[in-house]
Design an enzyme around this catalytic site. Structure first.
Site, PDB file in Angstrom:
ATOM      1  N   SER A 155     -30.032  98.562-113.057  1.00 19.81           N
ATOM      2  CA  SER A 155     -29.762  97.785-114.271  1.00 19.81           C
ATOM      3  C   SER A 155     -29.732  96.280-114.010  1.00 19.81           C
ATOM      4  CB  SER A 155     -28.433  98.210-114.898  1.00 19.81           C
ATOM      5  OG  SER A 155     -27.384  98.118-113.953  1.00 19.81           O
ATOM      6  N   ASP A 215     -18.809  92.126-115.861  1.00 22.19           N
ATOM      7  CA  ASP A 215     -18.016  93.344-116.089  1.00 22.19           C
ATOM      8  C   ASP A 215     -17.600  93.970-114.760  1.00 22.19           C
ATOM      9  OD1 ASP A 215     -20.374  94.294-115.133  1.00 22.19           O
ATOM     10  OD2 ASP A 215     -20.821  95.617-116.818  1.00 22.19           O
ATOM     11  N   HIS A 269     -22.179  93.833-113.245  1.00 25.45           N
ATOM     12  CA  HIS A 269     -23.390  93.119-113.688  1.00 25.45           C
ATOM     13  C   HIS A 269     -23.160  91.602-113.644  1.00 25.45           C
ATOM     14  CE1 HIS A 269     -23.843  97.203-115.361  1.00 25.45           C
ATOM     15  NE2 HIS A 269     -25.076  97.032-114.934  1.00 25.45           N
TER      16      HIS A 269
END
Lengths: 239, 239
Positions: free
Chosen positions: A11, A187, A190
């Site tokens: 991600s 977070d 990320h």
């Protein structure tokens, strides 16, 4: 035909074209010289990445240009703890190393000249992971720890050394800033825009050390500064 | 193999992967479904763009996927006034129309199914052009005017209608905001982040009207949400 730089990862790669993202910044940086191609897959670990590498990276057609480089940026999901809620993403450390070796071998076999730039997982802010869990997490325990991420980062660096590949040690680099948790992580996992900036700068630096830089690459078509205002079409007479 | 969306244009396209840029936003929006490929050439007009189109857009190899769409975003340089300091970039209005027709014909011949999305030049803030000239400009006269940009925008819309192509009327759209000069333009010509946002939103909307949207496109490899935590490898058994 512009050569490609592939961004292969999870991600943190898939989201790298968001505002201030490191992938978009690379595209901008290499504009007119290279196509930066996004191959990020949220949630993926090296086990799954290895299963699909053949499909993601087809051979270049005859006459085509092989890619210049690929960033391999996995580990954040492999390092999920095996007894927490993201256990299904966990890959044991020894298999993570094996998988990275296999991914590198795959690229070297497919494109012997390609620069394979490894990137370690970033550090983890465990408190922030509890505040921003991926799914409901009643256990009160984070699914990732900074210590585990550090072990995978260290393994990634070992593999890079064993294979003679350049590597960005993001886990260490980010923690050099005392305020790394707030500055670089949105977070606990990320990246903020400042965190993206670090990845961008480190990737540009490492690629440059491998001879891949804007200064060294041919420019796609004449730059406006090289077009003669008295006779603009002269610049295009060979096309 | 992900299909491509090409972005073909001048500096407003070339710079579209900067912070908050409309190209990067498109890449992010279409992540996992489409490769957004940057083909922006600062300073170029339609005359030069037409000369190099064959080279920029090679035929797809047999078995390859033809591109889904291309944005054609020229006119800001064509509209440079023929008696001011950027005169060498000027292309007369009738030739601009002809060139757009030829560019559209080129794409339709190469890829009959491709969606060709025209974008008009943006409006011009003439005072800001005097404050931010491209080169020294002792004349006290801007090299572009909003009126001329409007005439080229209108011509672009006419061509789109004649060819049955969708078009973003950026010249009108931006001026709907009373504060357009400050809000959308950074130097009277190029786009602020808010200006980039407009282009991004309009392009997404127009592509959707042509059936090209994230909802309609196949996703490259299983999404993490579709991977069974009890048996993750099942999702990869066909690869």
């Amino acid at each position: 035909m512009r050569p490609k730089i592939y961004l292969y990862g999870d991600s943190i790669t898939e989201e790298s074209f968001g505002d201030g993202g490191w992938g978009a910044s690379l595209s901008h940086h290499f504009s007119r010289t290279v196509d930066v191609v996004l191959r990020g897959y949220s949630g993926y670990n090296t086990r799954w990445a290895l299963k699909v590498a053949e499909r993601i990276f087809p051979p270049v057609e005859s006459g085509g240009v092989p890619p210049l480089a690929v960033t391999v940026f996995f580990g954040a999901n492999d390092a999920c703890l095996p007894d927490r809620y993201s256990a299904f993403q966990n890959v044991p450390l020894h298999e993570y190393k094996q998988n990275l070796h296999s991914i590198i071998s795959f690229f070297k076999k497919r494109w012997p000249e390609i620069v394979i730039l490894l990137i370690t997982p970033p550090p983890i802010d465990e408190d922030a992971r509890l505040r921003h869990p991926y799914i409901e997490n009643p256990s009160g325990l984070p699914e990732r720890t900074n210590e585990a991420a550090g072990a995978y980062a260290q393994a990634c660096i070992s593999v890079a050394k064993e294979c003679g590949c350049p590597v960005v040690d993001l886990w260490i680099k980010m923690q050099e800033c005392p305020d790394w948790k707030q500055a670089y992580l949105s977070d606990g996992l990320h990246l903020t825009q400042a965190g993206n900036r670090i990845v961008f700068e480190e990737v540009v630096k490492k690629l440059k050390e491998q001879g891949i830089s804007v200064e060294n690459l041919p420019v796609d078509l004449p730059l406006i500064a090289n077009i003669d205002p008295q006779d603009p079409l002269k610049a295009f007479q060979d096309y």
